[in-house]
Scaffold this motif. Sequence first.
Motif: not given
Length: 276
Positions: A23-46
């Motif tokens: 199970p611990e290896i399966r979970h690591r594989v699943w998590e690696e599937y989500l590790r697609n490094r990129g850039v996200s654009f957000v802002k602090v809205e006041l």
Amino acid sequence: MPAAAFNVPSQYRRFTLFPHLPPEIRHRVWEEYLRNRGVSFVKVELPESAWRAHYLPPLLTGTDDERNHQQLHLDEVSLAIKRETVNIPTTRARLVATYPVHLGDISNYRELHAGLSAMSRVCRESSSLVRQLTSREGTLRLETGTVVALDSSQDLITLDYLPPDLHQTDCALEIDIACPGGLDKVRRAAVRVSPMWKAARTFPAKCRTCRELHEVRDGGNCPTHVYQFLARHLPNLEEFYLMDYFVVEKSDSEKATWDILHGNRRDGGKCSANAT
């Protein structure tokens, strides 16, 4: 050079032993599937009224005590640090998407959502893991609850926290931004560069009165509000970048023209143009 092509037999295109892994290896594989490094654009809205009511005043005008420190040649950042003990108003903010139109949002968290959605439909185990990953303490979310980055994400978060006309100034951040559950989760951040920012410098200039050369100081334009924003509101920051994502690469002809005008050669030397 043409790309190499491999003909993989159909019987080897699926890994059928995955359910038999620990199970611990399966979970690591699943998590690696989500590790697609990129850039996200957000802002602090006041609220707009908050900025206009507490406009960022210049640091070098104010009390006699501040002027005395200016005479001691303290720079703008040093003055800003000194002012951190002064009570400033607290304003509640929301963490929202920089691009409100879905088709215009190029943030990496859109791919993250697609991956989470696909994982949640595979099996009961993967669906349970999705719930665990998105419920961790370090998960970064928008004010709407949308997941921007998981606890272990390597994504770069580009933050807009000031209106454009205030972002280019060198003034102080005279409000305390309260954004619960958001900014304290950011570990890798970037803010956009303003073309108005420049370092202080000293240079010789001819006096119009005595016609002699004197040292003239250009105070520059130091974005003090950037340092204040990072220090106050991003306590878990690990990496920080200044990013100009509006830069467009010059064509070869534009680069050649730049070299001629500014005397910069590709080999690192200097070139000169003789006028006739």
